[in-house]
Structures are given as structure tokens and as C-alpha cells.
Design an enzyme around this catalytic site. Structure first.
Site, PDB file in Angstrom:
ATOM      1  N   GLY A 129     186.683  90.815  13.354  1.00 28.05           N
ATOM      2  CA  GLY A 129     186.550  89.362  13.431  1.00 28.05           C
ATOM      3  C   GLY A 129     185.103  88.924  13.394  1.00 28.05           C
TER       4      GLY A 129
ATOM      5  N   ASN B 204     183.217  87.550  10.880  1.00 24.46           N
ATOM      6  CA  ASN B 204     182.725  86.588   9.894  1.00 24.46           C
ATOM      7  C   ASN B 204     182.366  85.241  10.518  1.00 24.46           C
ATOM      8  OD1 ASN B 204     185.832  86.339   9.934  1.00 24.46           O
ATOM      9  ND2 ASN B 204     185.198  84.407   8.999  1.00 24.46           N
ATOM     10  N   THR B 205     182.666  85.079  11.807  1.00 29.11           N
ATOM     11  CA  THR B 205     182.387  83.812  12.471  1.00 29.11           C
ATOM     12  C   THR B 205     182.253  84.022  13.971  1.00 29.11           C
ATOM     13  OG1 THR B 205     183.122  81.499  12.693  1.00 29.11           O
ATOM     14  CG2 THR B 205     184.813  83.196  12.846  1.00 29.11           C
ATOM     15  N   GLY B 206     181.731  83.031  14.659  1.00 29.68           N
ATOM     16  CA  GLY B 206     181.732  83.009  16.117  1.00 29.68           C
ATOM     17  C   GLY B 206     181.031  84.167  16.800  1.00 29.68           C
ATOM     18  N   ILE B 207     181.615  84.626  17.915  1.00 28.53           N
ATOM     19  CA  ILE B 207     181.016  85.680  18.733  1.00 28.53           C
ATOM     20  C   ILE B 207     180.866  86.970  17.943  1.00 28.53           C
ATOM     21  CG2 ILE B 207     181.340  87.108  20.788  1.00 28.53           C
ATOM     22  CD1 ILE B 207     182.807  84.743  22.073  1.00 28.53           C
ATOM     23  N   GLY B 208     181.873  87.313  17.142  1.00 31.45           N
ATOM     24  CA  GLY B 208     181.815  88.540  16.366  1.00 31.45           C
ATOM     25  C   GLY B 208     180.652  88.560  15.394  1.00 31.45           C
TER      26      GLY B 208
ATOM     27  N   TYR C 100     198.851  83.885  25.219  1.00 35.61           N
ATOM     28  CA  TYR C 100     197.439  84.255  25.090  1.00 35.61           C
ATOM     29  C   TYR C 100     196.981  85.039  26.317  1.00 35.61           C
ATOM     30  CZ  TYR C 100     192.348  83.801  24.790  1.00 35.61           C
ATOM     31  OH  TYR C 100     191.003  84.069  24.741  1.00 35.61           O
TER      32      TYR C 100
END
Length: 325
Positions: free
Chosen positions: A24, A26-30, A186
């Protein structure tokens, strides 16, 4: 603000000569985790740190890899297709890694889906359980031999503080009998990640590989797109100002993953849970060894992994994949 955020990774350690996989990314925290680790792996020779971005949208993944290469000047940043909602995709990704990569030193299971509608994965799993837990469970197991062969490798599972209200219903983990509750699903998936980490660490005793989980903090990323907070007038006008005081940037929220990946003082530390940069006890239900072992067996059955021998506490994990035989 640092007392809320946890601050930046205190270690200046590099990852020279190491290979890192971030799901994951490609965006955000990753993406920010991959960027920071790429920066720590930059040297002008083949011994620099190698970063593999593993994402379900290859176009976005390649764009992120290109951006990170340009930003860090580390040219050993590659994009690979990995859809955690597809067991077939996970097996294909793992097979390629096992065949083409000399080593895997750090596996950061970062990708997640949060409070989405009642969707199912390609294989019929409830989406949050399937992506957040089962997908990473299968991926980790398929890469374990490479991780063990690489020496003191580290598995880092990005969970959430939400695990403290999580509950595992072993009679209906897949939400087939109960009315669907996106929030509870979740929280269940994030509790599963902590329990998976605990059991994985137990099974890895006697090997140089460690496994830890973490809560990165609340960050401003695409992960919250299904929560609906931004659509609520009350939330945006009344709660919003207080919420944004506590929220992290993706760069700051990436620091715990970076810390667990590189800090020399964490060498040999395994089976622990970190809230930001500090080791803390997880919720009581996340310390249940019987539940952790039951979840492992259930997960292995769901994803098609077969344990080849009865494992005792302290023995290395030994798994075969029926799909490869």
C-alpha cells in the site's frame, strides 16, 4: 505537538544492502514510509537500500516509485503489482519475489481498507478482514523462507488503536450471519493483526526474524474516505477544529514504521506492540495466546496454507502452499 504525534524516528540508521517491501505504498503512510527508507538507502553503488512498493494499482504505484526516486535520488525503488484482495495476486507477487530477489530484510504490511461498505474480496472474504489481515497473513507466510534466509529480518504489521475495541467472533469472522457493521469489522481486522503478530513471533522463536505491530496514529490519508466525517456539518464545524489538532501528516505517521524497520536497539525485540514510537501493552484481548493460535489455524485454512508439522512453542514456522505443489 510531539507529545501527541510521537515525533520523528530517533534513529539515524541506514538500510544499505537491504531490501524492503512496503504494501500500500502509492499513497499516505505507506508512501511516506517508502520515501523515508529510500532516503536512508541512498548510496552511489549497488549496495544501496532497495525499496519495493507493492500496490494494487500499478500505474499509481509506478508514479509513486518515480516520485520517490526523484526526491531521494535512490534509483533502487521499484513498483510491483500486489492486490491483497486476491489470493491469486498475492501468490503471484510472492512467487516473483522468491524467484527474483536475493533477499528480503524488512516486510512492512501497511496496506489497509477502513470502514468500507459490505464488500467482499475476489475470494469471498469480508473486505476489511481479507485485505487488512488475511492478505498480509498469506503474504508473510509465503515470504518467510526468504526472510529467514536474509538474517535478522523484520516483519512490521501496521495495526491501529482501534484494536482495543475489536472482538473476534470465530463463529462469524466473515460477517455472513450478522448484520454488517463496518466499524466493528475494521476493529476486528486490526485486532487480528496484533494477534497474528503475537503468534508469528512465537513461531519464529529460534530464528533471527522478528515481528512487531504498531499504531501509527491518526493521519490525514485516503484511508478515511469511507468514514463520512467530512460530510457531516457537525463533525466538520464543531469537532473538526479539535480533530485537526490531533491528526498527523502522513510523513509523521510513517515514523513508527521507519523506527521499527531500522532502529538498532530493536534488534531481537519481537512480539511487541508499539503506540507511535513507544512499546505499550495492547488490549487484553490482543494478549490472548489461545485466540492467537486459533486465529492462525483459521486463517491458514481460509487462505489455503497447510502446516506440515505440529508446531510447538518456540519452533520455527514451517508451511507449505498447496497452490505451488
Amino acid at each position: 505537538m510531539d507529545s501527541v504525534s510521537g515525533g520523528s524516528c530517533p534513529s539515524k540508521a541506514t538500510i544499505h544492502g537491504k531490501t524492503v517491501i512496503v504494501t500500500g505504498a502509492n499513497t499516505g503512510i505507506g508512501k511516506e514510509t517508502a520515501r523515508e527508507l529510500a532516503r536512508r538507502g541512498k548510496v552511489p553503488n549497488p549496495e544501496g537500500g532497495r525499496i519495493i512498493l507493492a500496490c494494487r494499482d500499478l500505474d499509481k504505484c509506478e508514479a509513486a516509485a518515480k516520485e520517490i526516486r526523484g526526491d531521494t535520488l535512490n534509483h533502487h525503488v521499484d513498483a510491483r503489482l500486489l492486490d491483497l484482495a486476491s489470493l491469486k495476486s498475492i501468490r503471484a507477487f510472492a512467487k516473483k519475489i522468491m524467484e527474483e530477489e536475493e533477499r528480503v530484510d524488512i516486510l512492512i504490511n501497511n496496506a489497509a481498507v477502513m470502514r468500507c461498505p459490505h464488500w467482499t474480496t475476489e475470494d469471498g472474504f469480508e473486505m476489511q478482514l481479507g485485505v487488512n489481515h488475511l492478505g498480509h497473513f498469506l503474504l508473510t507466510n509465503l515470504l518467510l523462507e526468504k526472510l529467514k534466509a536474509s538474517g535478522a529480518s523484520r516483519v512490521i504489521n501496521v495495526s491501529s488503536l482501534a484494536h482495543i475495541v475489536g472482538h473476534l467472533d470465530f463463529e462469524d469472522l466473515n460477517w455472513e450471519r450478522r448484520p454488517y457493521d463496518a466499524k466493528a469489522a475494521y476493529c476486528q481486522s486490526k485486532l487480528a493483526m496484533v494477534l497474528f503478530t503475537r503468534e508469528l513471533s512465537r513461531r519464529l522463536e529460534g530464528t533471527p526474524v522478528t515481528a512487531n505491530s504498531l499504531h501509527p496514529g491518526v493521519a490525514s490519508t485516503e484511508l478515511g474516505r469511507h468514514t463520512g466525517m467530512h460530510k457531516s456539518i457537525f463533525s466538520s464545524t464543531v469537532l473538526g477544529p479539535f480533530f485537526w489538532l490531533l491528526i498527523k501528516t502522513p510523513k509523521l505517521a510513517a515514523q513508527p514504521s521507519v523506527y521499527l524497520a531500522v532502529a538498532p536497539e530493536l534488534s531481537g525485540v519481537s512480539g511487541k506492540y508499539f503506540n507511535a514510537l513507544r512499546e505499550k501493552d495492547p488490549a487484553p484481548q490482543a494478549q490472548d495466546d489461545e485466540a492467537a493460535q486459533k486465529l492462525w489455524a483459521y486463517s491458514a485454512q481460509l487462505v489455503g496454507l497447510e502446516e506440515t508439522k505440529a508446531l510447538k512453542a518456540g519452533s520455527p514456522v514451517e508451511i507449505t502452499d498447496p497452490q505451488s505443489s
